[in-house]
Design a protein around this motif. Structure first.
Motif, PDB file in Angstrom:
ATOM      1  N   ASP A 183       0.699  -1.223  -0.159  1.00 23.53           N
ATOM      2  CA  ASP A 183      -0.230   0.168   0.073  1.00 23.53           C
ATOM      3  C   ASP A 183       0.758   1.147   0.004  1.00 23.53           C
ATOM      4  O   ASP A 183       0.844   1.945   1.116  1.00 23.53           O
ATOM      5  N   PRO A 184       1.547   1.402  -1.229  1.00 21.52           N
ATOM      6  CA  PRO A 184       2.474   2.385  -1.048  1.00 21.52           C
ATOM      7  C   PRO A 184       2.076   3.951  -0.984  1.00 21.52           C
ATOM      8  O   PRO A 184       2.635   4.776  -0.237  1.00 21.52           O
ATOM      9  N   ASP A 185       0.772   4.232  -1.524  1.00 21.49           N
ATOM     10  CA  ASP A 185       0.333   5.665  -1.292  1.00 21.49           C
ATOM     11  C   ASP A 185      -0.842   5.480  -0.407  1.00 21.49           C
ATOM     12  O   ASP A 185      -1.432   6.759  -0.305  1.00 21.49           O
ATOM     13  N   GLY A 186      -0.908   4.492   0.540  1.00 21.25           N
ATOM     14  CA  GLY A 186      -1.900   4.661   1.684  1.00 21.25           C
ATOM     15  C   GLY A 186      -3.407   4.534   1.230  1.00 21.25           C
ATOM     16  O   GLY A 186      -4.003   4.900   2.344  1.00 21.25           O
ATOM     17  N   SER A 187      -3.472   4.381   0.138  1.00 26.60           N
ATOM     18  CA  SER A 187      -5.034   4.377  -0.351  1.00 26.60           C
ATOM     19  C   SER A 187      -5.796   3.305   0.363  1.00 26.60           C
ATOM     20  O   SER A 187      -7.024   3.344   0.523  1.00 26.60           O
ATOM     21  N   HIS A 188      -5.042   2.132   0.859  1.00 26.38           N
ATOM     22  CA  HIS A 188      -5.906   1.188   1.435  1.00 26.38           C
ATOM     23  C   HIS A 188      -5.750   1.497   3.003  1.00 26.38           C
ATOM     24  O   HIS A 188      -6.249   0.230   3.771  1.00 26.38           O
ATOM     25  N   ARG A 189      -5.119   2.401   3.388  1.00 22.08           N
ATOM     26  CA  ARG A 189      -4.738   2.711   5.007  1.00 22.08           C
ATOM     27  C   ARG A 189      -4.438   1.332   5.668  1.00 22.08           C
ATOM     28  O   ARG A 189      -4.725   1.154   6.785  1.00 22.08           O
ATOM     29  N   LEU A 190      -3.492   0.652   4.899  1.00 23.96           N
ATOM     30  CA  LEU A 190      -2.749  -0.586   5.695  1.00 23.96           C
ATOM     31  C   LEU A 190      -1.972   0.099   6.559  1.00 23.96           C
ATOM     32  O   LEU A 190      -1.056   1.084   6.502  1.00 23.96           O
TER      33      LEU A 190
END
Lengths: 291, 291
Positions: A183-190
Motif C-alpha cells: 500500500d505504497p500510497d496509503g490508499s488502503h489505509r494499511l
C-alpha cells in the motif's frame, strides 16, 4: 516532542480497555458493565469474547453503552498449508465483517508464525522466510475486502519470542516494509498496531515510529515488561511495574500526530486472578500517573 | 552457499562443547573427562566453572587433554552505576586475562541490560538507550587491554527477551554497528558471536551475516528454539528438537569463510537433569545429522 497530559484526563478520554485484560473475570457483557463503573468509554474486544455472547448482543452492548472502539482483535494467522488456505482467508474476511459491524476503527492482525502453529494441521516447516511471504500474500489478498468494509488493517509486530508460533512479523520496520510494498500510497489505509510490550527493546524503534507517521499508526497498546518475566505469554505487567519507558514511546507516537487512545492489553495470570474492579481501578490510576 | 558436510566429520573437528551445556552434571574437570570419552576436542568454558576448579587447574586440564578452545564465556555486564563502574572494568580486564591464560580465541561479551540488573546495586533506570551507550563506552575502554592480551572481543547479540536484564544488544546489525564505530578498520579484531537461538527470528539476519563477513564472526553457537518454550532462560532445545533451520544459518556463516566450530550451548533444566554421557552422545549425533 509533544504529548498529552494524561494526569488531567479525568474523563479517561484517551484510555481504552482491551477486553483480554479481564477476560477471565467475566464475559464481554460483564466487562462492558465493569468498564462503565470505572468511567471507561473505549474498548477493544476480542473475537472469541464477541462470539461467546453473540455478535448482535456485543454490537448492542457497545452502542447502548455509548462506547467507542479502538480496534478489534484479531485477524491473522496467515501461514497455512494449502488445505487450510481458503478457510484461513474466509476466517479473516469474517473478522473484517465483524469489525465493521462493531464499528471498530481497525482490525488488528496477529499474522501467525510457522504454518504448523498458526493453522494447526498444516505441514511442519522451519521456513520462516516462507511464512513471511505467506503473510504478505494473505494481507494483499484481503485489502479489497477490508476496503469495501471500510475497516483498515493494522499489522501488529509481535515480540521476537513469538516468531515461531504467533507472529513472524517481529519489528515495526518489518511491518512498515509490508505496508510500503502492499500500500505504497496509503490508499488502503494499511497500517500498524504498536504495542510497547512487543517493540520496546528495538534499537530502531524511535526512527521507525517517525517513519510510520500518523497515517500508518492505527493503534497504540500499553502494558509493561516485568523482570523477571515468568511466562512467555501470560506474564505481562501493569503499567509502571516493569521497565518500559511508556511515556517516551507515547510521546513519540503522539509527536507523529496519533490521537487515538492508549489501549491497555495485559495477558497475565496474576491480573486475571484479581477482581475486575481492582484491575480496572489500578489500570486507570496507572494510566494517569505513569503513562 | 558452501557448507561443510558434518555427517562425515568422524573426528568431530568442527564441534565445540560450551561447558554450560552440562554445568549441572559436574565441575569443569569432570566435563573435560566426559568430553574426552565422546571424542570432543574443543571447548568453550565459563568463568564460574573455571573459578570453581582454579584457573591453573583449568589451564592444565585443557592443555594436557589436547583441547582447543572456541571462546571463553564471558565478559560484559557493562551498564553500571558510577559506584560500580571501575569494578566492572576491572572485572572485564580479568576476564580477558583469563581468556589469554586459557588460550581462548575470543572473549564472548554478554553486554548487560539496564544497570540495576547487569550490576546489582546500581540505580534503577528505564533508559535502554543510555544502557546501550554505556555498553559501547565500556567496550571501547577495553580494546587496548584486549589487544595487549591478544584476545579478540566477540559481542554476542542476545534475544530481545533479554534486553532488560542480560543484554541490550539484541540484533546482529546492532552488534556490527558497534564494531563499525569502535573498530572500523578491524585492527582491534572486535567481532561478534552468533548464537542461532538469539538471532534466528531476525528478518535481516542473512543480510547481516553477509555484512559481518569472515573478519567479524568469531564464534557460532547452536541449539534450538522449542515450541512451546516454557522458561525464558532455561528451556533451550537440543539441535533438531525445535524450529531453527540451523543448517541454513551455518551455511550462511560458512559462506563468509567462517571456519570455526559449531559450539553447542544449551541452557536447559531438561538436559541438565540427564546423565552427562546421554547429553554428549545426543549432541554429537545431532551435530552430524541435523546441523
Amino acid at each position: 516532542m509533544t504529548a498529552r497530559d494524561l494526569s488531567v484526563d479525568e474523563r479517561l478520554e484517551h484510555l481504552s480497555l482491551n477486553t483480554a485484560t479481564v477476560r477471565e473475570q467475566g464475559d464481554l457483557l460483564a466487562i462492558v458493565e465493569a468498564a462503565k463503573r470505572h468511567g471507561i468509554s473505549c474498548l477493544c474486544p476480542w473475537r472469541d469474547q464477541v462470539e461467546a455472547v453473540g455478535l448482535q448482543s456485543a454490537v448492542r452492548a457497545v452502542r447502548e453503552g455509548g462506547f467507542r472502539l479502538s480496534g478489534y482483535c484479531r485477524g491473522g494467522m496467515f501461514p497455512a498449508g494449502s488445505a487450510h488456505h481458503a478457510a484461513m482467508l474466509d476466517d479473516n474476511r469474517r473478522a473484517i465483517d465483524e469489525a465493521a459491524a462493531l464499528g471498530a476503527p481497525c482490525l488488528v492482525l496477529v499474522v501467525g508464525g510457522l504454518p504448523q502453529f498458526s493453522r494447526p494441521g498444516s505441514a511442519a516447516s522451519k521456513d520462516i522466510a516462507g511464512a513471511r511471504a505467506q503473510v504478505e500474500d494473505a494481507i494483499g489478498a484481503l485489502l479489497d475486502h477490508a476496503d469495501k468494509a471500510d475497516v483498515p488493517l493494522a499489522i501488529e509486530p509481535l515480540h521476537p519470542m513469538y516468531a515461531a508460533d504467533r507472529a513472524c512479523v517481529n519489528t515495526l520496520g518489518q511491518a512498515l516494509d509490508i505496508g510500503d510494498r502492499l500500500d505504497p500510497d496509503g490508499s488502503h489505509r494499511l497500517g500498524v498496531a504498536i504495542d510497547v510490550y512487543h517493540v520496546w527493546w528495538d534499537p530502531d524503534l524511535l526512527d521507525e515510529i517517525a517513519r510510520a507517521g500518523k497515517s500508518r499508526i492505527h493503534a497504540f497498546h500499553i502494558c509493561d515488561w516485568l523482570v523477571p518475566t515468568r511466562d512467555l505469554l501470560l506474564d505481562r505487567g501493569m503499567m509502571g511495574d516493569g521497565v518500559i519507558d511508556i511515556r517516551q514511546l507515547r510521546a513519540a507516537v503522539e509527536a507523529q500526530g496519533f490521537t487515538g487512545p492508549c489501549e491497555v492489553e495485559i495477558f497475565s495470570e496474576d491480573w486475571w486472578s484479581r477482581p475486575i474492579d481492582e484491575v480496572l481501578a489500578t489500570m486507570t490510576e496507572r494510566y494517569r500517573t505513569v503513562c
